[in-house]
Design an enzyme around this catalytic site. Structure first.
Site, short mmCIF file in Angstrom:
data_model
loop_
_atom_site.label_atom_id
_atom_site.label_comp_id
_atom_site.label_asym_id
_atom_site.label_seq_id
_atom_site.Cartn_x
_atom_site.Cartn_y
_atom_site.Cartn_z
N PHE A 77 20.97 -34.79 32.76
CA PHE A 77 22.27 -34.83 33.43
C PHE A 77 22.42 -36.08 34.29
O PHE A 77 23.46 -36.73 34.28
CB PHE A 77 22.45 -33.58 34.30
CG PHE A 77 22.62 -32.32 33.50
CD1 PHE A 77 23.79 -32.05 32.84
CD2 PHE A 77 21.58 -31.41 33.42
CE1 PHE A 77 23.95 -30.90 32.10
CE2 PHE A 77 21.73 -30.24 32.68
CZ PHE A 77 22.91 -29.98 32.01
N GLY A 78 21.39 -36.41 35.06
CA GLY A 78 21.47 -37.58 35.93
C GLY A 78 21.54 -38.87 35.16
O GLY A 78 22.35 -39.75 35.46
N VAL A 81 7.95 -43.37 28.00
CA VAL A 81 7.42 -44.38 28.92
C VAL A 81 6.04 -43.96 29.39
O VAL A 81 5.80 -42.79 29.73
CB VAL A 81 8.38 -44.55 30.12
CG1 VAL A 81 7.77 -45.48 31.16
CG2 VAL A 81 9.73 -45.08 29.65
N GLU A 98 18.20 -14.73 34.51
CA GLU A 98 18.99 -14.81 33.28
C GLU A 98 18.16 -14.44 32.07
O GLU A 98 18.63 -13.76 31.15
CB GLU A 98 19.57 -16.22 33.14
CG GLU A 98 20.64 -16.52 34.19
CD GLU A 98 21.10 -17.96 34.21
OE1 GLU A 98 22.13 -18.25 34.83
OE2 GLU A 98 20.40 -18.82 33.61
N ALA A 123 21.74 -29.33 38.07
CA ALA A 123 22.45 -30.32 37.26
C ALA A 123 23.50 -31.07 38.06
O ALA A 123 23.58 -32.31 37.97
CB ALA A 123 23.07 -29.63 36.04
#
Length: 720
Positions: free
Chosen positions: A315-316, A380, A471, A617
């Site tokens: 998200f970021g 990475v 959930e 998020a």
């Protein structure tokens, strides 16, 4: 234009003007690209319903239709019966094809021909002229994105069907070359109409070819000014909007009580698709493309543009790239997966409610139209801060700015040996594996003759009662009670025991106590056994140890208790907290580095009124947008850059198919209304229209049928 020329052209403008032009242009194009498919289908609906309604009226009173064809509107070169039959067939069949975007060009041409005959042979009306102009556009350009033609076009071009390739090449020629000429013709046609309305030119009997009645009452000076803009092709979207506003005003004033929506639709085509050939707007667009945007190919982007590397497409990372792409920068986005995963719905893959493709979007598809963005698949492994370079695989990449958005993984609090027995949910592979593990437990219970093992197999333990654990527990309970109902002959899935283990005093500790209580009651209604103040001390293949004296026999344990940040801190040898989050300053910069930023779960920020920013998020997206804005202001040589301040937008958690809790600070919701809100928010956050539609269809199906369709067990079975 070569690179040196591009640099010289660009450097004539100040950084502020160059960046502002790029942002405005990219934003405008993004908005047009987003709305134009919806506008296209709106136009097709309006045109199709008008023509189809005419056909239905004639078909319902065929005798009258024949009489009109014989006496009122005879065609001199065709028998009345034939003319009436062909007309009705066109009016019934072609609108349906136009509506669905199937054989759109042929359908539009058939209707256009019918209207042209009507205009010449019968009664000349402005309505026919507007429809002919709109349909001519569809003959040449075809339907937009929401059409069957567009869906089939990709496969037809390379198919083995005879003449498919040359046919597709011809249609592409119509779209790219002739359709812009049609826009030019429309502009000139409208300009001549406005000049005729203003009395600047005289024409005998213009009503056959010019919609002068539509513009009657327009001020002569305004009409001439708009005509000049149309001839020049200058500011055409604004000119078209001005004409829409003027026509609407005249209608409200009662000067045009019979004004239809079709002039507005044609002018809307100019708003969304521009001026076409031989226009100043087109020249301006070409100049911007050559000197400001450089969006054709990545190699066309000037090398002197700052190179920003973003590691992680969560998200970021995506939020950061989505804002950065409008700047004059080169962007490289690296991720170890080729997709962006919507993690909040990952548990629905694990519980057979959704398919992986529903919650994941290929990254390249998100930036296919952004020439300054390059997407790389790689993991990475090291960062050389002295050389401003990072290593991924066997490759190395240099950067001017580095944004680390590498997320987090499961944390077993030093007990990594539990991982094989208690998988968590962070990746698609995790979701598919957990789904197989849960479904396989029911299958093994069905085939087992050992009552003790059947009970063990039908016992599911979820460790951790945050949003993911809650959930997951609710979804597994509904899977057992409803999704698998009547599926097995020997076992009753509803007898499954779902145990939610929480070390704290209540579930959902980040929520207010009253909402935690509502969530606990909803779980209890689903048959979930909640164990509070219960700390897991050991996990094995067939049991979970809680404390010193409690043991639960189970073969299915799911981990939702904790996360640990990526190894970004180790790459940088930077200061980190206990969860591995990198310490950052007020501008999200890693301590000691002016051009390295950390966001999302990678960063240890206290920008929530002095408190740690939560691993949500929205928090990651806010940080991504902030870092992009920070870089933008640096490029614009702005000295005043405010610190990052996280604004909490609320917390949501769902329990099954009809209950949820929502905390917005000023408002707290629970029950059905919170569940509907939860669904709307999550669908809105998904990437891509296809994903939103797919998730909605699956949810609607499972909601009304109580069936889950993704009950597939994949991967190797380690044994029964």
């Amino acid at each position: 234009m070569n690179a040196d020329q591009a640099i010289l052209q660009e450097e004539r403008l100040s950084p502020f003007l160059r960046i502002t032009l790029r942002i405005w242009t990219k934003t405008y194009r993004s908005i047009i690209g987003l709305i134009s498919p919806f506008f296209d289908i709106l136009v097709r609906i309006f045109v199709a319903q008008a023509i189809f309604r005419s056909g239905i009226v004639k078909l319902s009173d065929w005798d009258t239709a024949l009489s009109l064809a014989r006496f009122e509107y005879p065609v001199s070169w065709m028998a009345p019966e034939t003319a009436a039959l062909i007309g009705v067939l066109i009016e019934i069949i072609a609108p349906i094809l136009l509506l669905f975007g199937l054989f759109t060009r042929g359908a539009a041409f058939a209707i256009l021909t019918l209207l042209a005959v009507s205009q010449i042979e019968y009664v000349a009306t402005d309505l026919n002229l507007w429809l002919i102009a709109i349909l001519g556009w569809y003959v040449l350009r075809g339907a937009g994105g929401f059409s069957l033609d567009r869906a089939l076009a990709g496969g037809l071009g390379g198919s083995a069907l005879p003449f498919a390739r040359p046919a597709m090449q011809f249609l592409d020629f119509l779209t790219t070359i002739i359709a812009p000429i049609w826009l030019l013709i429309i502009r000139l046609w409208l300009a001549v109409t406005l000049l005729a309305v203003a009395g600047a030119i005289g024409m005998s009997g213009p009503e056959n070819f010019l919609p002068v009645k539509t513009f009657a009452g327009m001020h002569a000076g305004v009409a001439i000014g708009l005509a000049i803009l149309l001839v020049l092709g200058l500011f055409i979207p604004l000119a078209a909007l001005a004409m829409i506003l003027i026509l609407s005003t005249l209608a409200v004033m009662g000067l045009h009580p019979d004004l239809t929506s079709y002039p507005m639709l044609l002018l809307g085509i100019l708003v969304f698709f521009g001026a076409g050939f031989l226009s100043v707007d087109r020249a301006i667009s070409a100049w911007l493309e050559a000197n400001i945007l450089f969006d054709r190919k990545y190699e066309d982007v000037p090398d002197h543009w700052p190179h920003i590397v973003v590691v992680g497409a969560g998200f970021g990372g995506l939020a950061c790239v989505n804002k950065l792409k409008n700047l004059p920068v080169r962007i490289t986005l690296i991720d170890r997966h080729n997709y962006h995963l919507f993690q909040p719905l990952l548990y629905q893959i694990a519980t057979a409610a959704l398919s992986p493709a529903d919650v994941a979007t290929p990254i390249r598809g998100l930036f296919r139209n952004d020439g300054n963005v390059r997407v790389l698949l790689g993991e990475v492994s090291a960062i050389d801060t002295a050389e401003n370079a990072l290593t991924y695989g066997q490759n190395q990449l240099t950067y001017d700015h580095l944004v680390l958005a590498t997320g987090a993984s499961h944390s077993y609090f030093g007990k990594d040996e539990w991982a094989p027995f208690a998988p968590g949910l962070k990746t698609i592979e995790d979701g598919v594996s957990v789904r197989a593990h849960v479904l396989r437990a029911f299958e093994r219970a069905e085939s087992s003759n050992d009552p003790k093992r059947v009970k063990r197999l039908l016992t599911f333990v979820i460790v951790g009662a945050g949003p993911t654990g809650v959930e997951l527990a609710g979804a597994i309970a509904e899977l057992a009670h409803q999704g698998l109902k009547d599926e097995f002959s020997r076992i009753d899935p509803a007898q499954a025991q779902i145990i939610l283990v929480q070390s704290g005093e209540r579930i959902l500790p980040a929520f207010p106590e009253e909402l935690s209580a509502h969530a606990a009651q909803s779980l209890a209604d689903l048959g979930v056994d909640i164990r509070l103040k219960s700390r897991v001390t050991d996990i094995a293949a067939d049991r979970v140890q809680i404390g010193e004296d409690m043991e639960i026999a189970t073969e299915t344990v799911l981990w939702a208790a904790g996360v640990i940040a990526s190894p970004a801190g180790k790459w940088l040898e930077a200061e980190t907290d206990r969860a591995g989050r990198v310490s950052v300053d007020e501008h999200m910069r890693v301590a000691g580095y002016d051009h390295i930023f950390a966001i999302g779960d990678t960063a240890g920020s206290n920008a929530w009124d002095g408190n740690p920013v939560p691993g949500l998020a929205p928090a990651a997206k806010q940080a991504g947008v902030y870092v992009a804005s920070y870089i933008q202001k640096q490029l614009m040589e702005s000295e005043q850059i405010a610190p990052f301040a996280y604004k909490h937008q609320g917390s949501l958690a769902t329990i099954g198919r009809k209950s949820a809790v929502a905390d917005f600070g000023f408002m707290k919701l629970h029950g059905a209304i919170a569940w509907w809100l939860w669904g709307a928010v999550h669908v809105g956050f998904l990437s891509g229209v296809r994903n939103r539609i797919s998730v909605l269809v699956n949810w609607i199906w499972s909601y009304f049928t109580l069936q889950l369709g993704i009950r597939l067990i994949t991967g190797k079975d380690s044994g029964a």
